[in-house]
Scaffold this motif. Structure first.
Motif, PDB file in Angstrom:
ATOM      1  N   HIS A 116      86.390  31.266 101.827  1.00  0.00           N
ATOM      2  CA  HIS A 116      86.676  30.757 100.413  1.00  0.00           C
ATOM      3  C   HIS A 116      86.571  32.241  99.489  1.00  0.00           C
ATOM      4  O   HIS A 116      85.713  32.926  99.904  1.00  0.00           O
ATOM      5  N   GLU A 117      87.620  32.370  98.783  1.00  0.00           N
ATOM      6  CA  GLU A 117      87.547  33.596  97.971  1.00  0.00           C
ATOM      7  C   GLU A 117      86.302  33.909  97.242  1.00  0.00           C
ATOM      8  O   GLU A 117      85.817  34.986  96.990  1.00  0.00           O
ATOM      9  N   ASN A 118      85.905  32.780  96.694  1.00  0.00           N
ATOM     10  CA  ASN A 118      84.495  32.750  96.015  1.00  0.00           C
ATOM     11  C   ASN A 118      83.450  33.288  96.834  1.00  0.00           C
ATOM     12  O   ASN A 118      82.508  33.824  96.116  1.00  0.00           O
ATOM     13  N   LEU A 119      83.386  32.903  97.908  1.00  0.00           N
ATOM     14  CA  LEU A 119      82.367  33.409  98.818  1.00  0.00           C
ATOM     15  C   LEU A 119      82.211  34.889  98.997  1.00  0.00           C
ATOM     16  O   LEU A 119      81.270  35.497  98.856  1.00  0.00           O
ATOM     17  N   LYS A 120      83.610  35.677  98.793  1.00  0.00           N
ATOM     18  CA  LYS A 120      83.654  37.086  98.548  1.00  0.00           C
ATOM     19  C   LYS A 120      82.671  37.723  97.642  1.00  0.00           C
ATOM     20  O   LYS A 120      82.117  38.922  97.655  1.00  0.00           O
ATOM     21  N   ASN A 121      82.781  37.013  96.538  1.00  0.00           N
ATOM     22  CA  ASN A 121      82.042  37.457  95.363  1.00  0.00           C
ATOM     23  C   ASN A 121      80.440  37.370  95.795  1.00  0.00           C
ATOM     24  O   ASN A 121      79.743  38.214  94.981  1.00  0.00           O
ATOM     25  N   PHE A 122      80.131  36.860  96.429  1.00  0.00           N
ATOM     26  CA  PHE A 122      78.613  36.619  96.964  1.00  0.00           C
ATOM     27  C   PHE A 122      78.117  38.130  97.214  1.00  0.00           C
ATOM     28  O   PHE A 122      77.088  38.550  96.941  1.00  0.00           O
ATOM     29  N   PHE A 123      79.108  38.860  98.028  1.00  0.00           N
ATOM     30  CA  PHE A 123      78.751  40.043  98.403  1.00  0.00           C
ATOM     31  C   PHE A 123      78.598  41.177  97.215  1.00  0.00           C
ATOM     32  O   PHE A 123      77.618  42.228  97.575  1.00  0.00           O
ATOM     33  N   GLN A 124      79.191  40.890  96.191  1.00  0.00           N
ATOM     34  CA  GLN A 124      78.981  41.960  95.135  1.00  0.00           C
ATOM     35  C   GLN A 124      77.481  41.554  94.541  1.00  0.00           C
ATOM     36  O   GLN A 124      77.011  42.840  93.850  1.00  0.00           O
ATOM     37  N   GLY A 125      77.123  40.586  94.778  1.00  0.00           N
ATOM     38  CA  GLY A 125      75.549  40.384  94.165  1.00  0.00           C
ATOM     39  C   GLY A 125      74.543  41.318  94.983  1.00  0.00           C
ATOM     40  O   GLY A 125      73.434  41.321  94.340  1.00  0.00           O
ATOM     41  N   PHE A 126      74.922  41.717  96.268  1.00  0.00           N
ATOM     42  CA  PHE A 126      73.754  42.546  96.947  1.00  0.00           C
ATOM     43  C   PHE A 126      73.746  43.891  96.519  1.00  0.00           C
ATOM     44  O   PHE A 126      74.962  44.494  96.161  1.00  0.00           O
ATOM     45  N   ARG A 127      72.645  44.625  96.683  1.00  0.00           N
ATOM     46  CA  ARG A 127      72.591  45.891  96.337  1.00  0.00           C
ATOM     47  C   ARG A 127      73.285  46.628  97.550  1.00  0.00           C
ATOM     48  O   ARG A 127      73.588  46.057  98.587  1.00  0.00           O
ATOM     49  N   ALA A 174      80.363  38.476 108.839  1.00  0.00           N
ATOM     50  CA  ALA A 174      79.783  39.902 109.527  1.00  0.00           C
ATOM     51  C   ALA A 174      80.676  41.287 109.051  1.00  0.00           C
ATOM     52  O   ALA A 174      79.983  42.141 108.678  1.00  0.00           O
ATOM     53  N   ALA A 175      81.932  41.275 109.085  1.00  0.00           N
ATOM     54  CA  ALA A 175      82.579  42.226 108.944  1.00  0.00           C
ATOM     55  C   ALA A 175      82.606  42.561 107.331  1.00  0.00           C
ATOM     56  O   ALA A 175      82.591  43.685 107.010  1.00  0.00           O
ATOM     57  N   ALA A 176      82.795  41.445 106.547  1.00  0.00           N
ATOM     58  CA  ALA A 176      82.450  41.603 105.093  1.00  0.00           C
ATOM     59  C   ALA A 176      81.228  42.277 104.700  1.00  0.00           C
ATOM     60  O   ALA A 176      81.120  43.091 103.828  1.00  0.00           O
ATOM     61  N   ALA A 177      80.205  41.978 105.464  1.00  0.00           N
ATOM     62  CA  ALA A 177      79.019  42.642 105.156  1.00  0.00           C
ATOM     63  C   ALA A 177      78.785  44.029 105.468  1.00  0.00           C
ATOM     64  O   ALA A 177      78.368  44.937 104.521  1.00  0.00           O
ATOM     65  N   PHE A 178      79.721  44.359 106.551  1.00  0.00           N
ATOM     66  CA  PHE A 178      79.623  45.808 106.955  1.00  0.00           C
ATOM     67  C   PHE A 178      80.768  46.633 105.885  1.00  0.00           C
ATOM     68  O   PHE A 178      80.144  47.510 105.420  1.00  0.00           O
ATOM     69  N   LYS A 179      81.695  46.115 105.432  1.00  0.00           N
ATOM     70  CA  LYS A 179      82.548  46.704 104.498  1.00  0.00           C
ATOM     71  C   LYS A 179      81.777  46.891 103.145  1.00  0.00           C
ATOM     72  O   LYS A 179      81.998  47.738 102.764  1.00  0.00           O
ATOM     73  N   ARG A 180      80.984  45.855 102.806  1.00  0.00           N
ATOM     74  CA  ARG A 180      80.115  46.031 101.472  1.00  0.00           C
ATOM     75  C   ARG A 180      79.224  47.115 101.742  1.00  0.00           C
ATOM     76  O   ARG A 180      79.244  48.075 100.755  1.00  0.00           O
ATOM     77  N   ASN A 181      78.760  47.373 102.922  1.00  0.00           N
ATOM     78  CA  ASN A 181      77.711  48.569 102.879  1.00  0.00           C
ATOM     79  C   ASN A 181      78.392  49.962 102.894  1.00  0.00           C
ATOM     80  O   ASN A 181      77.927  50.655 102.385  1.00  0.00           O
ATOM     81  N   ILE A 182      79.748  49.943 103.327  1.00  0.00           N
ATOM     82  CA  ILE A 182      80.352  51.288 103.520  1.00  0.00           C
ATOM     83  C   ILE A 182      81.290  51.413 102.246  1.00  0.00           C
ATOM     84  O   ILE A 182      82.008  52.597 102.118  1.00  0.00           O
ATOM     85  N   GLY A 183      81.434  50.453 101.546  1.00  0.00           N
ATOM     86  CA  GLY A 183      82.292  50.475 100.146  1.00  0.00           C
ATOM     87  C   GLY A 183      83.749  50.507 100.404  1.00  0.00           C
ATOM     88  O   GLY A 183      84.438  50.829  99.556  1.00  0.00           O
ATOM     89  N   GLN A 184      84.029  49.662 101.441  1.00  0.00           N
ATOM     90  CA  GLN A 184      85.592  49.725 101.554  1.00  0.00           C
ATOM     91  C   GLN A 184      85.930  48.324 101.572  1.00  0.00           C
ATOM     92  O   GLN A 184      85.452  47.225 101.513  1.00  0.00           O
ATOM     93  N   PRO A 185      87.360  47.849 101.035  1.00  0.00           N
ATOM     94  CA  PRO A 185      87.831  46.562 100.787  1.00  0.00           C
ATOM     95  C   PRO A 185      87.597  45.752 101.981  1.00  0.00           C
ATOM     96  O   PRO A 185      87.838  46.256 103.062  1.00  0.00           O
ATOM     97  N   PHE A 186      87.366  44.394 101.668  1.00  0.00           N
ATOM     98  CA  PHE A 186      87.623  43.202 102.850  1.00  0.00           C
ATOM     99  C   PHE A 186      88.644  43.296 103.581  1.00  0.00           C
ATOM    100  O   PHE A 186      89.925  43.405 102.902  1.00  0.00           O
ATOM    101  N   ILE A 187      88.951  43.286 104.872  1.00  0.00           N
ATOM    102  CA  ILE A 187      90.015  42.954 105.348  1.00  0.00           C
ATOM    103  C   ILE A 187      90.109  41.527 105.763  1.00  0.00           C
ATOM    104  O   ILE A 187      89.284  41.112 106.485  1.00  0.00           O
TER     105      ILE A 187
END
Ligand code: CMC
Length: 429
Positions: A116-127, A174-187
């Motif tokens: 869900h697109e909204n789920l992607k927003n959750f990642f922005q809340g993490f440090r 899992a991949a979104a968590a990785f992308k969040r860590n390295i500052g790249q857009p989700f694929i």
């Protein structure tokens, strides 16, 4: 149930016959569920090494023979001939699929890969530097808020939908968590790719240029996923069963499994192995660390060695060990870490301490070396384990939910606190 019985006699001379459940494979199991009722006493088994908590048809481990079977098929056979999604079908359904069933299952999983697109927003809340396991468990837990009311755990169809969703979405998260860590857009997931290739694409592709998945890397990952897919009643699977036995939302139960897997004694060991190899640095330091591992007064342990069940060798480690060389050769990588790991293994295997305690390299001693060769950072190793183990957790949850004997899990305790005493007012303490 077999004809055999064991007799248990109380200090007062009262005897009861304990029935024996005879497994298809493995040791007899003495049923003790009536002991507390009959004797007013219960059994003590910290770590549950001598306690069976359920009957299961999914996975069989023979620790002394170093054997691991999924639904009767050896792990070696499956790694050589099968694919991860086919193994998922096998674990969930009990049989290998025919071509039609295979295609239907793969399509069903592919239909649920997006989140869900909204789920992607959750990642922005993490440090920015949040550990990806912390993100994984938080975001998987939050799936329960997206699929709560519509998940009817008493309905097999609804349970199957949960299974497909969970297996399909875990690589995306899992991949979104990785992308969040390295500052790249989700694929976004690519449904024309197989499970492992899609995951690699979501990890390493960027929108700015073409990315082609290396088939050697995809094959290696697929084999690693098969090896980690299930391992009967390990700590995280037992956690999923325990949480699920309370009737909780199944996505929340999987999050509990992820939390348990994170520990360095369990799935966290693959990350710990590589950190430890890096700390040891080179072979000149190996003896020092082996001696530390042997010192009873030193909490240091050689990570990737020892297993609760395997006391001869870990069959997963055997598959992966030979695979490790092949993959590194194919990818043209000459990693001194692998040489250090091999030398450390050899030194430990020739050491009396490790031989006496039956400590052999486990699956995680090698998996990290392959992950590293694939360009996956160390803090993602346990996440990859979680991606693979999700099917095992789901299969066990499914089995438990269909089990007529299922009751809420509730262990006992030996109470060692104070006896009943009167409350003391604060001025008199
Ligand atoms: N290095 C040094 N000594 C060890 C090690 C080790 N890696 N593992 C066990 N021992 C010793 C331990 O100190 C104990 O000695 P003693 O008899 O003198 O008290 C004896 O061996 C038995 O150990 P235990 O902790 O009672 O055994 P266990 O079955 O409870 O623990 C284990 C199993 C996997 C937690 C443990 O071997 C360990 O901590 N290994 C390192 C972590 C690791 O690699 N874990 C990954 C497991 S495989 C992946 C998975 O399935 O999750």
């Amino acid at each position: 149930m077999s004809d055999k019985t064991y007799t248990l006699t109380s200090p007062e001379g009262k005897s009861i016959e304990l029935p024996v459940r005879q497994p298809v494979l493995g040791q007899d199991c003495i049923e003790i569920k009536n002991v507390a009722g009959e004797f007013g006493a219960f059994t003590y088994d910290p770590g549950y090494a001598a306690t069976g908590s359920c009957t299961s048809e999914i996975t069989y481990i023979d620790g002394s023979a170093g054997k691991l079977l999924y639904r009767g098929y050896t792990i070696e056979d499956l790694c050589a001939n099968s694919s991860f999604l086919e193994v998922c079908y096998l674990l969930l359904n009990g049989e290998l699929p025919n071509q039609e069933e295979k295609t239907k299952f793969e399509t069903c999983v592919q239909n649920h890969t997006m989140i869900h697109e909204n789920l992607k927003n959750f990642f922005q809340g993490f440090r920015y530097d949040a550990h990806p396991m912390a993100m994984l468990l938080g975001v998987v837990g939050s799936l329960s808020s997206f699929y709560h009311d519509e998940t009817d755990i008493t309905d097999p169809e609804s349970r199957n939908l949960f299974a497909a969703r969970m297996i399909a979405k875990i690589p995306t998260i899992a991949a979104a968590a990785f992308k969040r860590n390295i500052g790249q857009p989700f694929i976004y997931p690519q449904n024309n790719l197989d499970y492992a290739s899609n995951f690699l694409n979501m990890l390493f592709a960027v929108p700015a240029e073409e990315y082609e998945v290396n088939p050697v890397a995809a094959k290696a990952l697929d084999v690693l996923f098969i090896l980690h897919a299930d391992h009967e009643q390990n700590a995280s699977t037992s956690t999923v069963r325990l949480a699920g036995s309370a009737g909780t939302n199944p996505y929340a139960a999987i999050a509990a499994g992820i939390a348990t897997l994170w520990g360095p004694s369990h799935g966290g060991a693959n990350e710990a192995v590589l950190n430890q190899l890096e700390m040891i640095g080179d072979m000149s330091q190996a003896e020092k660390y082996i001696n530390k591992a042997k010192d009873r007064n030193d909490p240091f342990r050689l990570m990737g060695f020892g297993h609760r069940v395997y006391k001869n060798f870990d069959p997963r480690a055997k598959v992966i060990r030979s695979y490790c060389h092949e993959v590194l050769n194919d990818l043209g990588i000459n990693d001194p870490m692998l040489d250090l790991a091999m030398k450390l293994e050899e030194t430990a295997l020739n050491d009396d301490y490790f031989a006496e305690k039956k400590l052999y390299p486990n699956v995680d001693f090698y998996s990290g070396i392959i992950y590293k060769a694939l360009g996956i950072p160390t803090n993602m190793f346990t996440v990859l384990f979680a991606v693979a183990r999700t099917v095992g957790w789901v299969a066990h949850w499914q089995e438990m939910m269909a089990d007529k004997e299922m009751r809420i899990g509730r262990p006992r305790q030996v109470y060692a606190g104070p006896e009943e005493r009167p409350y003391v007012p604060v001025e008199k303490r």
